[in-house]
Design an enzyme around this catalytic site. Sequence first.
Site, mmCIF file in Angstrom:
data_model
loop_
_atom_site.group_PDB
_atom_site.id
_atom_site.type_symbol
_atom_site.label_atom_id
_atom_site.label_comp_id
_atom_site.label_asym_id
_atom_site.label_seq_id
_atom_site.Cartn_x
_atom_site.Cartn_y
_atom_site.Cartn_z
ATOM 1 N N LYS A 1 62.882 -30.666 -12.933
ATOM 2 C CA LYS A 1 63.540 -29.551 -12.240
ATOM 3 C C LYS A 1 63.222 -28.217 -12.914
ATOM 4 O O LYS A 1 62.818 -27.252 -12.255
ATOM 5 C CB LYS A 1 65.063 -29.773 -12.209
ATOM 6 N N GLU B 1 64.308 -67.571 -25.359
ATOM 7 C CA GLU B 1 63.374 -66.726 -24.605
ATOM 8 C C GLU B 1 62.582 -67.533 -23.594
ATOM 9 O O GLU B 1 62.353 -67.094 -22.465
ATOM 10 C CB GLU B 1 62.422 -65.987 -25.551
HETATM 11 P P1 ADP Z 1 64.623 -31.629 -15.928
HETATM 12 O O1 ADP Z 1 64.775 -30.158 -15.976
HETATM 13 O O2 ADP Z 1 64.606 -32.201 -14.552
HETATM 14 O O3 ADP Z 1 65.578 -32.375 -16.798
HETATM 15 P P2 ADP Z 1 62.135 -30.986 -17.128
HETATM 16 O O4 ADP Z 1 61.571 -30.113 -16.089
HETATM 17 O O5 ADP Z 1 62.752 -30.298 -18.283
HETATM 18 O O6 ADP Z 1 63.171 -31.995 -16.509
HETATM 19 O O7 ADP Z 1 61.005 -31.987 -17.614
HETATM 20 C C1 ADP Z 1 60.736 -32.210 -18.955
HETATM 21 C C2 ADP Z 1 59.264 -32.450 -19.191
HETATM 22 O O8 ADP Z 1 58.843 -33.638 -18.540
HETATM 23 C C3 ADP Z 1 58.392 -31.382 -18.607
HETATM 24 O O9 ADP Z 1 58.212 -30.352 -19.517
HETATM 25 C C4 ADP Z 1 57.097 -32.112 -18.312
HETATM 26 O O10 ADP Z 1 56.292 -32.182 -19.468
HETATM 27 C C5 ADP Z 1 57.567 -33.494 -17.980
HETATM 28 N N1 ADP Z 1 57.670 -33.666 -16.526
HETATM 29 C C6 ADP Z 1 58.817 -33.935 -15.849
HETATM 30 N N2 ADP Z 1 58.574 -34.054 -14.540
HETATM 31 C C7 ADP Z 1 57.260 -33.837 -14.369
HETATM 32 C C8 ADP Z 1 56.399 -33.828 -13.219
HETATM 33 N N3 ADP Z 1 56.862 -34.062 -11.988
HETATM 34 N N4 ADP Z 1 55.102 -33.573 -13.411
HETATM 35 C C9 ADP Z 1 54.618 -33.347 -14.640
HETATM 36 N N5 ADP Z 1 55.368 -33.340 -15.747
HETATM 37 C C10 ADP Z 1 56.677 -33.598 -15.639
HETATM 38 ZN ZN ZN Z 2 68.630 -63.483 -23.557
#
Ligand code: ADP
Ligand code: ZN
Length: 620
Positions: free
Chosen positions: A216, A432
């Site tokens: 997001k 397991e």
């Molecule tokens: P949120 O704000 O939804 O919690 P973030 O935008 O902070 O998530 O995402 C954290 C990191 O994860 C980003 O900086 C990126 O590196 C990676 N990431 C998350 N979603 C994507 C995506 N759709 N494409 C590429 N990288 C992503």
């Molecule tokens: Zn178990």
Amino acid sequence: MKNFSWLTASSSKTKRYKLQLKILSALILSQTFLTGLKAQAQPNSNNLSYSELIRAINQGQVVKLQIDESNQKALVTLKGQTSPKKVFLFERNPELISRLRNKNVEFDVNRPADNSAIYGLLSNLLFLFLLLGFLMVIIKRSANASGNAMNFAKSRARFQIEAKTGITFQDVAGIEEAKEELEEVITFLKQPEKFTAIGAKIPKGVLLIGPPGTGKTLLAKAIAGEAGVPFFSIAGSEFVEMFVGVGASRVRDLFKKAKENSPCLIFIDEIDAVGRQRGVGYGGGNDEREQTLNQMLTEMDGFEGNTGIIVIAATNRPDVLDVALLRPGRFDRQVTVDYPDFNGRKEILDVHARNKKIDPAVSLETVARRTPGFTGADLANLLNEAAILTGRRRKEAITMTEVNDAIDRVVAGMEGTPLVDSKSKRLIAYHEIGHALIGSLYPGHNPLEKVTLIPRGRAAGLTWFTPSEEQGLTTRSELLAQVAATLGGRVAEDLVFGHDEVTTGALSDIEKVTTLVRDMVTRLGMSDLGLVALEHESSSFLGYDNRRSEYSEDVASSIDLQIRSLVMQCYNNAHKILENNRPLMDHLVDLLIEQETIEGDQLRSIIESYQKNSYIPVSV
Ligand code: ADP
Ligand code: ZN
Ligand code: MG
């Protein structure tokens, strides 16, 4: 006897006394040593002893004597000498004074404005200042912590401004729908005339809804980056303050700054911290939050569509948001950012593989298949872990081994050292293999990926199943297969080692089974109780989920009965399967102890060979 004890007592007493004396003398010694040093440090040639002074006075050698009372010394000027000499005096020198008077020596007393008093005063003042300073620091700290109590009017909104985020849509992968919806926002920011010319009002707010780590924040930054506008970001929690009015004034500040910099994008992260439904929640006293929220609503109403400000907010709890936030004219666009599916995961992996050295043999497709439920952040972290492992193993490029190890590590925790061959290792192996065999033989279960005795995290051994391609829906028989396979560990223990030898190893298995079966009965309508939702997952404002139940005690006991009967049904089926395949199970256990890990393919081929010869199919 008595005497004797008295003796020892006294002797020990004297001993202690002696010891004390020793310490004391040592102390004195060191002290004298120090003062001795000090005295010696002064040059002797320039000093006179007291008796020498008396002698000199008697002989009429002394011209002038300057007595320094506070330091108990005097400067003596002798006849025919220019530089005066130092003499240490006794505390009281009446005899000296009368002698001087008799001999008509010029003398005066130097009392440089009683130093000791000044020092005393100064040190007191210094202490006072230190105390005051200390108090100020404390007050300032607490004021900062509780939102500038001293400084209401000028609350500094703690938002970040990035003139250029440097992030484009190319950096965001796997959430195509969300991207498409937001494409429009970029046009709003870049060319608002396009819309205003035909009388369309530009939307003010977009709410991004999705679990943490799905991208997001990244998406919001990419929008600002694509549109080439400044990015104002603040977390909802920054608005929540102790004092009523502080949060509201921060909102005002933020929007004021944004207006000065329009067109721009305001990003409010975790808006649920401030945008919760008003007038609900525990503990009352939400005045501050309500005011902040009201201020935010007012600000959003306040600017017209053509000011070029777009507010993007993110939350993973849309259910708790105040409805007023969601009405048209505020956050009227809601974009869901969900867990990426298989293709999405592959694209995200591609994005994060761009700046890494990856062996051409690595199939990101396989990685994507192994990682359902991973968010973008999880996948980014996964590749990073793999890169770290590669570095540690001094390899040139990331290979599949590192990626697989990284997945195991992210999912199940750090790898531990395997147990040495022992009874408990055997027991874990049976446990397991129990999971693995039931999972492989029970109809409708996901295929086995591997079973291992190498401990990870808190688990002593692990059985991995390849997650099914998420088609979204799971059938009742698939759920029952899951229950049976989860119980398989305990079933094997019971079957092989006897009822009294079963272990605590099945703790989490049993918990998992209970939740699953309970859901089947009370929420999924998969039991004899019929299609009634008896429990809801209610979201509590305290932040944890608890089950809300709406039924009588009669129903409660029949729920229990249903749960028990479903679990027992699966348990008995699993028991039958393992009993009928005892030689196969024993063989697999020996192999597992020898190899530490059995891959799914190997296990399947062994099962197949048994099926040809001696396997007795079990109908469930
Ligand atoms: P949120 O704000 O939804 O919690 P973030 O935008 O902070 O998530 O995402 C954290 C990191 O994860 C980003 O900086 C990126 O590196 C990676 N990431 C998350 N979603 C994507 C995506 N759709 N494409 C590429 N990288 C992503
Ligand atoms: Zn178990
Ligand atoms: Mg975020």
